[in-house]
Design a protein around this motif. Structure first.
Motif, PDB file in Angstrom:
ATOM      1  N   THR A  33      43.417  45.925  46.805  1.00 35.74           N
ATOM      2  CA  THR A  33      43.345  44.629  45.700  1.00 35.74           C
ATOM      3  C   THR A  33      44.641  44.322  45.310  1.00 35.74           C
ATOM      4  N   GLN A  34      45.400  45.397  44.902  1.00 37.31           N
ATOM      5  CA  GLN A  34      46.857  44.984  44.533  1.00 37.31           C
ATOM      6  C   GLN A  34      47.528  44.392  45.731  1.00 37.31           C
ATOM      7  N   ALA A  35      47.478  44.831  46.801  1.00 42.03           N
ATOM      8  CA  ALA A  35      48.130  44.551  48.069  1.00 42.03           C
ATOM      9  C   ALA A  35      47.867  43.020  48.208  1.00 42.03           C
ATOM     10  N   ALA A  36      46.466  42.804  48.233  1.00 40.79           N
ATOM     11  CA  ALA A  36      46.216  41.277  48.480  1.00 40.79           C
ATOM     12  C   ALA A  36      46.760  40.432  47.539  1.00 40.79           C
ATOM     13  N   ALA A  37      46.887  40.697  46.320  1.00 36.68           N
ATOM     14  CA  ALA A  37      47.276  40.013  45.235  1.00 36.68           C
ATOM     15  C   ALA A  37      48.640  39.771  45.313  1.00 36.68           C
ATOM     16  N   ASP A  38      49.551  40.622  45.770  1.00 33.01           N
ATOM     17  CA  ASP A  38      50.838  40.460  45.975  1.00 33.01           C
ATOM     18  C   ASP A  38      51.278  40.136  47.486  1.00 33.01           C
ATOM     19  N   ARG A  39      50.295  40.010  48.180  1.00 36.09           N
ATOM     20  CA  ARG A  39      50.395  39.132  49.769  1.00 36.09           C
ATOM     21  C   ARG A  39      51.297  40.257  50.410  1.00 36.09           C
ATOM     22  N   PRO A  54      41.661  59.191  47.381  1.00 32.25           N
ATOM     23  CA  PRO A  54      40.359  58.835  47.163  1.00 32.25           C
ATOM     24  C   PRO A  54      40.000  57.249  47.574  1.00 32.25           C
ATOM     25  N   GLU A  55      38.692  57.099  47.708  1.00 33.48           N
ATOM     26  CA  GLU A  55      38.347  55.777  48.095  1.00 33.48           C
ATOM     27  C   GLU A  55      38.524  54.747  47.016  1.00 33.48           C
ATOM     28  N   ASP A  56      38.389  55.075  45.787  1.00 32.20           N
ATOM     29  CA  ASP A  56      38.790  54.063  44.540  1.00 32.20           C
ATOM     30  C   ASP A  56      40.136  53.695  44.687  1.00 32.20           C
ATOM     31  N   LEU A  57      40.882  55.060  44.867  1.00 28.45           N
ATOM     32  CA  LEU A  57      42.508  54.322  44.919  1.00 28.45           C
ATOM     33  C   LEU A  57      42.816  53.379  45.848  1.00 28.45           C
ATOM     34  N   SER A  66      53.139  48.218  52.657  1.00 28.11           N
ATOM     35  CA  SER A  66      54.123  47.724  52.045  1.00 28.11           C
ATOM     36  C   SER A  66      53.972  47.680  50.530  1.00 28.11           C
ATOM     37  N   GLU A  67      52.719  47.580  50.112  1.00 23.63           N
ATOM     38  CA  GLU A  67      52.441  48.040  48.589  1.00 23.63           C
ATOM     39  C   GLU A  67      52.649  49.134  48.243  1.00 23.63           C
ATOM     40  N   ILE A  68      52.219  50.300  49.139  1.00 20.61           N
ATOM     41  CA  ILE A  68      52.735  51.724  48.669  1.00 20.61           C
ATOM     42  C   ILE A  68      53.909  51.868  48.681  1.00 20.61           C
ATOM     43  N   LEU A  69      54.926  51.403  49.617  1.00 17.47           N
ATOM     44  CA  LEU A  69      56.277  51.520  49.681  1.00 17.47           C
ATOM     45  C   LEU A  69      56.799  50.886  48.453  1.00 17.47           C
TER      46      LEU A  69
END
Length: 68
Positions: A18-24, A9-12, A29-32
């Motif tokens: 957002t989370q990936a950007a915060a974690d660089r 979904p678009e919201d996810l 990579s964020e999903i993994l």
């Protein structure tokens, strides 16, 4: 490495971005990372007798003996 197409979904997607950007990290990579953390924290016997996640956990405490 296996390529895997996933529809979300678009919201996810926005939350992942957002989370990936915060974690660089990249979104991939964020999903993994999130999957790795979730699967590592799910111990084989966490609430499941015999370690089978498909088997519901037994109820704890005294059984309800009050009349219906």
């Amino acid at each position: 490495m296996i390529r895997f197409a996933l529809r979300i979904p678009e919201d996810l997607h926005a939350r992942l971005t957002t989370q990936a950007a915060a974690d660089r990290r990249s979104i991939n990579s964020e999903i993994l990372h999130l999957l790795d953390v979730a699967l590592a924290s799910a111990s084989p016997d966490a609430g499941s007798p015999g370690g089978d996640p498909a088997t519901p956990a037994q109820l704890r405490g005294k059984p309800d003996t009050s009349p219906a």
